[in-house]
Design a protein around this motif. Structure first.
Motif, PDB file in Angstrom:
ATOM      1  N   TYR A   1       7.014   6.629  -9.586  1.00  0.00           N
ATOM      2  CA  TYR A   1       5.870   6.503  -8.825  1.00  0.00           C
ATOM      3  C   TYR A   1       5.744   5.445  -8.237  1.00  0.00           C
ATOM      4  CZ  TYR A   1       0.866   6.567  -7.783  1.00  0.00           C
ATOM      5  OH  TYR A   1      -0.487   6.500  -7.028  1.00  0.00           O
ATOM      6  N   TYR A   2       5.912   4.470  -8.464  1.00  0.00           N
ATOM      7  CA  TYR A   2       5.966   2.855  -7.979  1.00  0.00           C
ATOM      8  C   TYR A   2       7.043   2.881  -6.557  1.00  0.00           C
ATOM      9  CZ  TYR A   2       6.368  -2.261  -7.026  1.00  0.00           C
ATOM     10  OH  TYR A   2       6.423  -3.255  -6.440  1.00  0.00           O
ATOM     11  N   TRP A   3       7.971   3.267  -6.912  1.00  0.00           N
ATOM     12  CA  TRP A   3       9.207   3.354  -6.002  1.00  0.00           C
ATOM     13  C   TRP A   3       8.982   4.279  -4.682  1.00  0.00           C
ATOM     14  CZ3 TRP A   3      13.055   3.384 -10.448  1.00  0.00           C
ATOM     15  CH2 TRP A   3      13.297   2.229 -11.060  1.00  0.00           C
ATOM     16  N   GLU A   4       8.447   5.123  -5.076  1.00  0.00           N
ATOM     17  CA  GLU A   4       8.083   6.380  -4.052  1.00  0.00           C
ATOM     18  C   GLU A   4       6.850   5.720  -3.259  1.00  0.00           C
ATOM     19  OE1 GLU A   4       6.585  10.954  -3.555  1.00  0.00           O
ATOM     20  OE2 GLU A   4       7.766  10.195  -5.491  1.00  0.00           O
ATOM     21  N   LYS A   5       5.934   5.155  -3.897  1.00  0.00           N
ATOM     22  CA  LYS A   5       4.747   4.914  -3.120  1.00  0.00           C
ATOM     23  C   LYS A   5       5.046   3.659  -2.278  1.00  0.00           C
ATOM     24  CE  LYS A   5       2.548   8.161  -4.633  1.00  0.00           C
ATOM     25  NZ  LYS A   5       2.288   9.257  -3.587  1.00  0.00           N
ATOM     26  N   MET A   6       5.931   2.670  -2.675  1.00  0.00           N
ATOM     27  CA  MET A   6       6.336   1.766  -1.962  1.00  0.00           C
ATOM     28  C   MET A   6       6.828   2.184  -0.445  1.00  0.00           C
ATOM     29  SD  MET A   6       5.091  -0.998  -3.230  1.00  0.00           S
ATOM     30  CE  MET A   6       6.099  -2.405  -1.971  1.00  0.00           C
ATOM     31  N   ARG A   7       7.951   3.183  -0.738  1.00  0.00           N
ATOM     32  CA  ARG A   7       8.443   3.924   0.553  1.00  0.00           C
ATOM     33  C   ARG A   7       7.433   4.418   1.439  1.00  0.00           C
ATOM     34  NH1 ARG A   7      10.275   8.767   1.030  1.00  0.00           N
ATOM     35  NH2 ARG A   7      10.277   9.337  -1.349  1.00  0.00           N
ATOM     36  N   LEU A   8       6.589   5.439   0.736  1.00  0.00           N
ATOM     37  CA  LEU A   8       5.886   6.154   1.582  1.00  0.00           C
ATOM     38  C   LEU A   8       4.467   5.292   2.216  1.00  0.00           C
ATOM     39  CD1 LEU A   8       5.246   9.355  -0.695  1.00  0.00           C
ATOM     40  CD2 LEU A   8       6.827   9.020   1.225  1.00  0.00           C
ATOM     41  N   MET A   9       4.229   4.300   1.817  1.00  0.00           N
ATOM     42  CA  MET A   9       3.182   3.367   2.092  1.00  0.00           C
ATOM     43  C   MET A   9       3.548   2.760   3.444  1.00  0.00           C
ATOM     44  SD  MET A   9       0.266   2.648   1.640  1.00  0.00           S
ATOM     45  CE  MET A   9       0.110   2.932  -0.222  1.00  0.00           C
ATOM     46  N   LYS A  10       4.987   2.383   3.675  1.00  0.00           N
ATOM     47  CA  LYS A  10       5.529   1.771   5.008  1.00  0.00           C
ATOM     48  C   LYS A  10       5.304   2.963   6.068  1.00  0.00           C
ATOM     49  CE  LYS A  10       7.794  -0.749   7.707  1.00  0.00           C
ATOM     50  NZ  LYS A  10       8.334   0.190   8.778  1.00  0.00           N
ATOM     51  N   GLN A  11       5.778   4.347   5.606  1.00  0.00           N
ATOM     52  CA  GLN A  11       5.793   5.479   6.640  1.00  0.00           C
ATOM     53  C   GLN A  11       4.267   5.704   7.174  1.00  0.00           C
ATOM     54  OE1 GLN A  11       7.837   8.334   4.398  1.00  0.00           O
ATOM     55  NE2 GLN A  11       9.824   7.491   4.474  1.00  0.00           N
ATOM     56  N   ALA A  12       3.450   5.539   6.094  1.00  0.00           N
ATOM     57  CA  ALA A  12       1.957   5.799   6.548  1.00  0.00           C
ATOM     58  C   ALA A  12       1.510   4.789   7.245  1.00  0.00           C
ATOM     59  CB  ALA A  12       1.336   5.797   5.093  1.00  0.00           C
ATOM     60  N   PHE A  13       1.764   3.780   7.138  1.00  0.00           N
ATOM     61  CA  PHE A  13       1.326   2.637   8.134  1.00  0.00           C
ATOM     62  C   PHE A  13       1.998   2.738   9.505  1.00  0.00           C
ATOM     63  CE2 PHE A  13      -0.050  -1.289   5.134  1.00  0.00           C
ATOM     64  CZ  PHE A  13      -1.201  -0.401   4.563  1.00  0.00           C
ATOM     65  N   ASP A  14       3.134   2.782   9.462  1.00  0.00           N
ATOM     66  CA  ASP A  14       3.548   3.148  10.676  1.00  0.00           C
ATOM     67  C   ASP A  14       3.180   4.403  11.378  1.00  0.00           C
ATOM     68  OD1 ASP A  14       5.458   1.017  10.200  1.00  0.00           O
ATOM     69  OD2 ASP A  14       7.177   2.252   9.634  1.00  0.00           O
ATOM     70  N   ASN A  15       2.731   5.426  10.928  1.00  0.00           N
ATOM     71  CA  ASN A  15       2.223   6.534  11.569  1.00  0.00           C
ATOM     72  C   ASN A  15       0.689   6.235  11.918  1.00  0.00           C
ATOM     73  OD1 ASN A  15       4.453   8.110  10.859  1.00  0.00           O
ATOM     74  ND2 ASN A  15       3.837   9.033   8.999  1.00  0.00           N
TER      75      ASN A  15
END
Length: 279
Positions: free
Chosen positions: A248-262
């Protein structure tokens, strides 16, 4: 002639005595060997049965199962050794006294080893950790692979074997990451001062909650944690099952960067200003 006949009679008596003695000794040796072999086989067989039964029992974990099996085996072996010695005329009381004296001498010589045994018994019965748990013992982290009376074996995440003497394990701080079924996942994110704080919090909350692994209770928490030199710091907390922590931690760290960019949220990085003095 009478002297010769008497001498022959004495020789016959001695021969008969030696023959009887030899037969008795051989009988004792053979019987002792049978007792020893049968006893050792029985000890192994009973130990395996006890371990199998204990592991299958729903209220006994693997750690206690292995400990019980080991104790049963050593008790049977001790009884077998005493039975073998008894066949050779060794008095049980004398044997117990000798064992007591030997135990005292060995105890004084092996205080460190005995402390490991005592600590091993405490670990098995109080169970600060069990086989399969991920623990940190005195700064060494790993998965518990084995617990016996002398040491605890850890397997580190990079597949190294670490042997921790039980006395050191019991006498140090033990952090058991597998002790409870759920764990809190802590995050720290940063966003530019120009970003709307409510938008940033909303994006963080949406990304963390949009996952079937996150628990509804306690709820996800997202707050402003501080004002850094070049960014606003946001802390977030979510609860998941222990086994889901790192995925969960690793996936959310990756998805958070994508969400901020979007969402057009800038993630600033420290800037350095170089001032050149003319002179």
């Amino acid at each position: 002639m009478e002297f010769g006949a008497e001498l022959d009679g004495q020789i016959d008596n001695i021969f008969q005595y030696l023959t009887t003695l030899g037969v008795a000794v051989l009988s004792n040796v053979a019987l002792a060997a049978i007792i020893l072999v049968a006893g050792l086989y029985t000890a192994g067989f009973v130990s395996r049965r006890v371990r199998k039964w204990a592991i299958a029992h729903p209220r006994i974990d693997t750690t206690l199962a292995l400990f019980f099996a080991s104790v049963v085996r050593y008790v049977i072996v001790a009884v077998v050794v005493i039975a073998v010695l008894t066949r050779f005329g060794v008095e049980t009381t004398s044997l117990v006294a000798a064992l007591g004296a030997m135990t005292l001498a060995v105890g004084l010589a092996l205080q460190g080893t005995l402390s490991n045994v005592a600590a091993g018994v405490m670990i098995v019965f109080f169970r600060p950790y069990k086989i399969g748990d991920f623990v940190d013992i005195g700064g060494t982290a790993g998965t518990v692979r084995d617990i016996n009376l002398f040491y605890t074996e850890l397997n580190t995440p990079d597949n190294r074997q670490v042997i921790v003497p039980n006395a050191q394990s019991w006498g140090r701080v033990i952090v058991n990451f597998s002790g409870y079924n759920t764990r809190r996942v802590d995050f720290m994110f940063t966003a530019a001062y120009g970003a709307d704080m409510e938008q940033v919090r909303s994006v963080i909350r949406r990304v963390l909650e949009d996952d079937e692994r996150v628990l509804a209770e306690p709820p996800v928490v997202v707050e402003v944690a501080g004002h850094g030199a070049s960014a606003v710091e946001y802390t977030a907390r979510a609860w998941v099952n222990t086994l889901d922590y790192w995925p969960y931690y690793w996936e959310k760290m990756r998805l958070m960067k994508q969400a901020f960019d979007n969402e057009g949220i800038e993630i600033p990085y420290p800037h350095q200003v170089h001032i050149k003095k003319e002179g």
